[in-house]
Design a protein around this motif. Sequence first.
Motif, PDB file in Angstrom:
ATOM      1  N   ASN A 186       2.597 -31.618  37.576  1.00 25.76           N
ATOM      2  CA  ASN A 186       1.788 -32.440  36.675  1.00 25.76           C
ATOM      3  C   ASN A 186       1.337 -31.604  35.481  1.00 25.76           C
ATOM      4  O   ASN A 186       1.180 -30.411  35.623  1.00 25.76           O
ATOM      5  CB  ASN A 186       0.542 -32.954  37.405  1.00 25.76           C
ATOM      6  CG  ASN A 186       0.923 -33.902  38.536  1.00 25.76           C
ATOM      7  OD1 ASN A 186       1.816 -34.716  38.399  1.00 25.76           O
ATOM      8  ND2 ASN A 186       0.245 -33.762  39.660  1.00 25.76           N
ATOM      9  N   ASP A 196       2.916 -31.013  45.865  1.00 22.61           N
ATOM     10  CA  ASP A 196       2.748 -31.272  47.294  1.00 22.61           C
ATOM     11  C   ASP A 196       2.403 -32.728  47.573  1.00 22.61           C
ATOM     12  O   ASP A 196       2.286 -33.133  48.729  1.00 22.61           O
ATOM     13  CB  ASP A 196       1.652 -30.371  47.880  1.00 22.61           C
ATOM     14  CG  ASP A 196       2.211 -29.031  48.328  1.00 22.61           C
ATOM     15  OD1 ASP A 196       3.407 -28.974  48.640  1.00 22.61           O
ATOM     16  OD2 ASP A 196       1.451 -28.049  48.331  1.00 22.61           O
ATOM     17  N   GLY A 197       2.173 -33.488  46.531  1.00 18.16           N
ATOM     18  CA  GLY A 197       1.861 -34.899  46.734  1.00 18.16           C
ATOM     19  C   GLY A 197       2.313 -35.649  45.505  1.00 18.16           C
ATOM     20  O   GLY A 197       2.502 -35.050  44.440  1.00 18.16           O
ATOM     21  N   PHE A 198       2.515 -36.958  45.627  1.00 24.75           N
ATOM     22  CA  PHE A 198       2.937 -37.718  44.453  1.00 24.75           C
ATOM     23  C   PHE A 198       2.422 -39.142  44.538  1.00 24.75           C
ATOM     24  O   PHE A 198       1.901 -39.592  45.566  1.00 24.75           O
ATOM     25  CB  PHE A 198       4.462 -37.656  44.283  1.00 24.75           C
ATOM     26  CG  PHE A 198       5.275 -38.187  45.434  1.00 24.75           C
ATOM     27  CD1 PHE A 198       5.594 -39.528  45.519  1.00 24.75           C
ATOM     28  CD2 PHE A 198       5.732 -37.333  46.426  1.00 24.75           C
ATOM     29  CE1 PHE A 198       6.357 -40.019  46.574  1.00 24.75           C
ATOM     30  CE2 PHE A 198       6.498 -37.809  47.493  1.00 24.75           C
ATOM     31  CZ  PHE A 198       6.811 -39.155  47.574  1.00 24.75           C
ATOM     32  N   GLU A 240      15.792 -37.012  51.251  1.00 24.11           N
ATOM     33  CA  GLU A 240      14.947 -35.937  51.785  1.00 24.11           C
ATOM     34  C   GLU A 240      14.065 -35.400  50.674  1.00 24.11           C
ATOM     35  O   GLU A 240      14.552 -35.047  49.600  1.00 24.11           O
ATOM     36  CB  GLU A 240      15.820 -34.807  52.347  1.00 24.11           C
ATOM     37  CG  GLU A 240      14.987 -33.721  53.011  1.00 24.11           C
ATOM     38  CD  GLU A 240      15.789 -32.477  53.413  1.00 24.11           C
ATOM     39  OE1 GLU A 240      15.152 -31.480  53.778  1.00 24.11           O
ATOM     40  OE2 GLU A 240      17.031 -32.504  53.337  1.00 24.11           O
ATOM     41  N   LEU A 249       6.484 -28.758  47.255  1.00 23.10           N
ATOM     42  CA  LEU A 249       6.181 -27.423  46.719  1.00 23.10           C
ATOM     43  C   LEU A 249       5.976 -26.413  47.842  1.00 23.10           C
ATOM     44  O   LEU A 249       6.512 -25.311  47.816  1.00 23.10           O
ATOM     45  CB  LEU A 249       4.909 -27.528  45.865  1.00 23.10           C
ATOM     46  CG  LEU A 249       4.299 -26.230  45.349  1.00 23.10           C
ATOM     47  CD1 LEU A 249       5.195 -25.613  44.286  1.00 23.10           C
ATOM     48  CD2 LEU A 249       2.910 -26.490  44.764  1.00 23.10           C
ATOM     49  N   SER A 250       5.187 -26.802  48.848  1.00 18.22           N
ATOM     50  CA  SER A 250       4.849 -25.861  49.908  1.00 18.22           C
ATOM     51  C   SER A 250       5.941 -25.721  50.957  1.00 18.22           C
ATOM     52  O   SER A 250       5.806 -24.953  51.900  1.00 18.22           O
ATOM     53  CB  SER A 250       3.527 -26.258  50.574  1.00 18.22           C
ATOM     54  OG  SER A 250       2.472 -26.054  49.670  1.00 18.22           O
ATOM     55  N   ASP A 251       7.020 -26.486  50.803  1.00 15.80           N
ATOM     56  CA  ASP A 251       8.214 -26.241  51.617  1.00 15.80           C
ATOM     57  C   ASP A 251       9.324 -25.642  50.761  1.00 15.80           C
ATOM     58  O   ASP A 251      10.501 -25.807  51.041  1.00 15.80           O
ATOM     59  CB  ASP A 251       8.689 -27.540  52.285  1.00 15.80           C
ATOM     60  CG  ASP A 251       7.828 -27.905  53.486  1.00 15.80           C
ATOM     61  OD1 ASP A 251       7.390 -26.959  54.176  1.00 15.80           O
ATOM     62  OD2 ASP A 251       7.584 -29.094  53.716  1.00 15.80           O
ATOM     63  N   ASP A 252       8.915 -24.974  49.686  1.00 16.35           N
ATOM     64  CA  ASP A 252       9.845 -24.316  48.773  1.00 16.35           C
ATOM     65  C   ASP A 252      10.671 -25.321  47.976  1.00 16.35           C
ATOM     66  O   ASP A 252      11.876 -25.146  47.799  1.00 16.35           O
ATOM     67  CB  ASP A 252      10.753 -23.328  49.530  1.00 16.35           C
ATOM     68  CG  ASP A 252      11.484 -22.385  48.576  1.00 16.35           C
ATOM     69  OD1 ASP A 252      11.015 -22.243  47.422  1.00 16.35           O
ATOM     70  OD2 ASP A 252      12.513 -21.828  48.973  1.00 16.35           O
ATOM     71  N   ARG A 272      10.027 -26.057  44.705  1.00 16.97           N
ATOM     72  CA  ARG A 272       9.958 -25.841  43.255  1.00 16.97           C
ATOM     73  C   ARG A 272      11.223 -25.157  42.738  1.00 16.97           C
ATOM     74  O   ARG A 272      11.528 -24.026  43.159  1.00 16.97           O
ATOM     75  CB  ARG A 272       8.738 -24.999  42.888  1.00 16.97           C
ATOM     76  CG  ARG A 272       8.514 -24.892  41.387  1.00 16.97           C
ATOM     77  CD  ARG A 272       7.114 -24.433  41.075  1.00 16.97           C
ATOM     78  NE  ARG A 272       7.003 -22.986  41.036  1.00 16.97           N
ATOM     79  CZ  ARG A 272       7.153 -22.260  39.930  1.00 16.97           C
ATOM     80  NH1 ARG A 272       7.413 -22.846  38.783  1.00 16.97           N
ATOM     81  NH2 ARG A 272       7.032 -20.950  39.982  1.00 16.97           N
ATOM     82  N   GLU A 281      18.115 -23.123  42.103  1.00 17.00           N
ATOM     83  CA  GLU A 281      17.512 -22.140  42.995  1.00 17.00           C
ATOM     84  C   GLU A 281      16.014 -22.390  43.031  1.00 17.00           C
ATOM     85  O   GLU A 281      15.385 -22.608  41.996  1.00 17.00           O
ATOM     86  CB  GLU A 281      17.795 -20.723  42.484  1.00 17.00           C
ATOM     87  CG  GLU A 281      17.275 -19.646  43.413  1.00 17.00           C
ATOM     88  CD  GLU A 281      17.622 -18.229  42.933  1.00 17.00           C
ATOM     89  OE1 GLU A 281      18.582 -18.084  42.145  1.00 17.00           O
ATOM     90  OE2 GLU A 281      16.914 -17.296  43.333  1.00 17.00           O
ATOM     91  N   THR A 282      15.442 -22.377  44.242  1.00 13.63           N
ATOM     92  CA  THR A 282      14.009 -22.613  44.368  1.00 13.63           C
ATOM     93  C   THR A 282      13.243 -21.297  44.366  1.00 13.63           C
ATOM     94  O   THR A 282      13.834 -20.212  44.411  1.00 13.63           O
ATOM     95  CB  THR A 282      13.696 -23.393  45.651  1.00 13.63           C
ATOM     96  OG1 THR A 282      14.198 -22.654  46.757  1.00 13.63           O
ATOM     97  CG2 THR A 282      14.312 -24.781  45.614  1.00 13.63           C
ATOM     98  N   GLU A 283      11.921 -21.441  44.345  1.00  9.32           N
ATOM     99  CA  GLU A 283      11.024 -20.300  44.191  1.00  9.32           C
ATOM    100  C   GLU A 283      11.298 -19.175  45.199  1.00  9.32           C
ATOM    101  O   GLU A 283      11.243 -17.999  44.868  1.00  9.32           O
ATOM    102  CB  GLU A 283       9.594 -20.827  44.351  1.00  9.32           C
ATOM    103  CG  GLU A 283       8.532 -19.939  43.808  1.00  9.32           C
ATOM    104  CD  GLU A 283       7.179 -20.634  43.802  1.00  9.32           C
ATOM    105  OE1 GLU A 283       7.015 -21.684  44.457  1.00  9.32           O
ATOM    106  OE2 GLU A 283       6.287 -20.120  43.123  1.00  9.32           O
ATOM    107  N   PHE A 284      11.582 -19.553  46.461  1.00 14.71           N
ATOM    108  CA  PHE A 284      11.788 -18.529  47.475  1.00 14.71           C
ATOM    109  C   PHE A 284      13.264 -18.252  47.746  1.00 14.71           C
ATOM    110  O   PHE A 284      13.646 -17.770  48.803  1.00 14.71           O
ATOM    111  CB  PHE A 284      11.006 -18.868  48.748  1.00 14.71           C
ATOM    112  CG  PHE A 284       9.534 -18.641  48.557  1.00 14.71           C
ATOM    113  CD1 PHE A 284       8.957 -17.406  48.821  1.00 14.71           C
ATOM    114  CD2 PHE A 284       8.732 -19.636  48.034  1.00 14.71           C
ATOM    115  CE1 PHE A 284       7.614 -17.172  48.593  1.00 14.71           C
ATOM    116  CE2 PHE A 284       7.382 -19.417  47.806  1.00 14.71           C
ATOM    117  CZ  PHE A 284       6.810 -18.183  48.080  1.00 14.71           C
ATOM    118  N   GLY A 285      14.100 -18.606  46.758  1.00 18.27           N
ATOM    119  CA  GLY A 285      15.476 -18.131  46.796  1.00 18.27           C
ATOM    120  C   GLY A 285      16.486 -19.043  47.457  1.00 18.27           C
ATOM    121  O   GLY A 285      17.639 -18.664  47.624  1.00 18.27           O
TER     122      GLY A 285
END
Lengths: 274, 435
Positions: B193, B228-230, B249, B253-256, B258, B270-274
Motif C-alpha cells: 500500500n 499480509d492482508g488485503f 494460491e 508478505l510474511s510467507d515470503d 514480496r 525472485e522474492t525477498e528470501f530468495g
Amino acid sequence: MRLTKPVFRGDRRSFLRSGAGVLGVGGLLLSAPSLLLARQPWERLDVVRELLDGSEPSTTGIDLDLPLVSEDGSSVSLSVSVDSPMSDDDYVESIHVFGAGNPNPEIAAFRLTPAAGKAVVATRVRLNESQTVIAVARTSRGEMKVATRDVRVTVSGCLSRNGDSSAMGLDNPRVRVPPNPQAGNPAEILTLINHPMETGLREGEDGELIPKRIVERFQVELDGDPVFEAELYQAVSANPYLRFHVKPRAGELRFSWTEDTGETVEVTETLDPA
Amino acid sequence: MKHFITNRRETLKLLGATGAVAALGSWGVPAWSNGGPGHVVVVGGGFGGATAAKYLKRYNPALQVTLVEPVERFYTCPFTNLYLGGLREFESVGHDYRELKDRYGVNVLHTTAQDIDAAAHTVTLGDGSTLRYDRLVLSPGIEIRWDALEGYGEDAAEKAPHAWKAGEQTLLLKRQLEAMDDGGVFILSAPANPFRCPPGPYERVSMVAHYLKTHKPRSKVLLLDSKDGFSKQGLFMDGWAEVYGDMIEWVSLSDDGRVVRVDADRLEVETEFGERHQAGVLNVVPPQKAGWIADRAGVTDESGWVPIKPATFESTQVSDIYVVGDATVAAPMPKSGFVANAQAKVAAMAIVSSLAEREMPPASWANTCYSIIAPGYGISVAGVYSVQDGAIAEVEGSGGISPRDADPDFRRREAEHAVGWYNAICQDTWGTRPA
C-alpha cells in the motif's frame, strides 16, 4: 488458505474496546511536571527520559524512516540509521524505538556491536493510532542521538484490517544472507519468522483475552561473537521481520528467536565473503 | 452518487449567487481580464477530471472550463478485469467526451499537458502553447515507479505487463493469457500500500482463474503479495475456494510473497528470501506514485503522492491547484474511480465557491468497491467519509462489507449491482450509456 482473526488492528476503536480494561491508565505515564516542561516529543515520555538520564541528545546523524501516512497500522515499515564508523572504539551500541501513542510505548530495542559494520536496522511495527515515533541511539562513547517522526495511521475503506498470522508458535524461520558479500562492505541480512505476536490485549471469540505470547528476543552471533540482538515488544508486527548488517568474515552465523514461553528456534548459515 | 457532497438547497443557493455574476469570458482571453467568472483548466479526463469538468459547468455554467486529455477515447480500469475474464468486450469500457463538449460546453483539448507554472498560473501544452488558469484541477492518475522494483522498467512491461492503466497493456495481457499453455502458471505480483484500486489484484486473479478454468483448466494462479492482508480478503478467499478449488494460491508478505526482482525475459520473479518462481504469464502490478504532471506542478511530497486540504482537495503545497483521484493522499478513502468522481464534485464545488467568494457547504464522500469473483458472484465494500477534526475519516456506522455467509442469490444480485454501478458512474462521469 489462511483466515484468522486480527491480532492488533490499526483501528483505534476496536483496540480500545479490547485493551482499555487491561491497560487502565495506559502506558503513556505522563506526569504533570514533565508535561509542563516538555518541549520535545521525547521529553514527554517517561521511558525515554529515563533512557536519556539527563543527557541532552543530538538530533543529527540519525534518521528514522516511516511512511508519513500508513493505511494499515498493523504493519508499518520502520527503519533507523545512525551515522557511525562502527569501529571498536566508536560504535552504536543500542537503538531504542518508541511509539508515543501506543498502549505500551516500547516497540523494540536493538543492540549492536562493531561486528555489525553498519548501524542500520529495519522492522515492521504496529501503530495503534496516528502518533509520534521516537528512536534513541546510544554510542559506545556515551553520546545520545534522537529522531522523531509523525505518522498518520488510517485504514482505507477498501483495505482489510488484518496483517495477522495463523502461526501458533515459532514457525518457518527464514534468513537471507548474501551469497558472496564483499569483504569490507557490511552485508545486509534479512530475517523473518512466522509468529502471531499475541499482544495479550485482544479478545478471542469466547470474549476472553488471548494470553500474551510474543517473540521477545532475537540474537545473531558470528562464530560465537555477538553481532546483533533485538528485544521485541507487543508492538512489533506479527511475523517479526528484521533487517540489519554484518561485517563479512568467513564463519558461521547463528540466528536464534526466543519466545516469552522460553522456547527457542535456531538457524545457522555460513558467511562466505568473496 | 446519492451521498454526494451537499444538500440540494445549499447548492442551489450557491448557484444562484454565482449565476448572478455570470458572463461568459470570450475564448482564449484570460477570464479575469474581462470580468468573467474565471477560467478553470482540468488536466486528465478519467473519473476525476471528466467529473470535475462537468460539475464545474453544472455548478456555474458561466465558467470557462478547459479539459486537457490526450486520448479521444478513455478506457476505464474498472471492469477491465471482466474483459480479461472473457465477460466483456474491451470496447465496453471505452468512453468519449462528446457529452462534455456538446452538452456542457467544456473545451476539450486532446493533447498532453507538458508543464505547469504555478506562479504564472499557466499550463504548457503538447504543442508548446500555454493556457492561463484561475484555478487548475489535476486528475493525473498514477505513474509506475519504474525505479522501484529491480528488473522492472518500461521494456520489461512489454513482456511482463502491469495492465494497471487500461489500454494496450490490458490487450497485451489478454493476448498472453490466450497464448499460454494449459497447465501454465499465471503469476501476479501485488504491491504494498498505497496503490490504485486496493481490491484490483484480487479481482484480477479471480477473473484470470475464471478464464483459465473455462479454457485451460490444468493451469494455476499464483498471487505473490507484498502485504499480509488485503481488501475483502475473507470474501475473496471464500469465493476462490468455492469456485476455483485450489487453483489460486496466495502467498503473503510474511510467507515470503514480496517480489524483489523481475526477470522479464525469463518470466521469472525472485522474492525477498530468495525463492524463484517461473511464470507462463507474468503480471507485475508495480509500486506507483502520482501521475508525473503532479511533480511538475510541485504538488507531490516525499511519498510521491499529493497531500491535499481535506475539505476542498486544494493542494497543501501550491494554491489554486486542486488535485483529485488516485494521485492524492486521501486515506482512508481508497484510490478508486468512485472516490475520484466524488472528490471531483467536492473540488468543483470548492472552486466555484472560491471564485464566487462564497463559503462552500461541508463536504462528504461515498465509495463502493464491487469485485467480481466469477460470473454471477459479486462482493462489495462501501463507506461514507467526512472531515472530522481536520482530517478525512470514515463516518461512524456507515458503509459495510458483503456478509460472509450470504447465499448464491445475494452474490448474484451483487454482481448485477456491480454492472448497474458501472453504467451509472460512467454516465455520471462521461455521459456515456451502455451500448
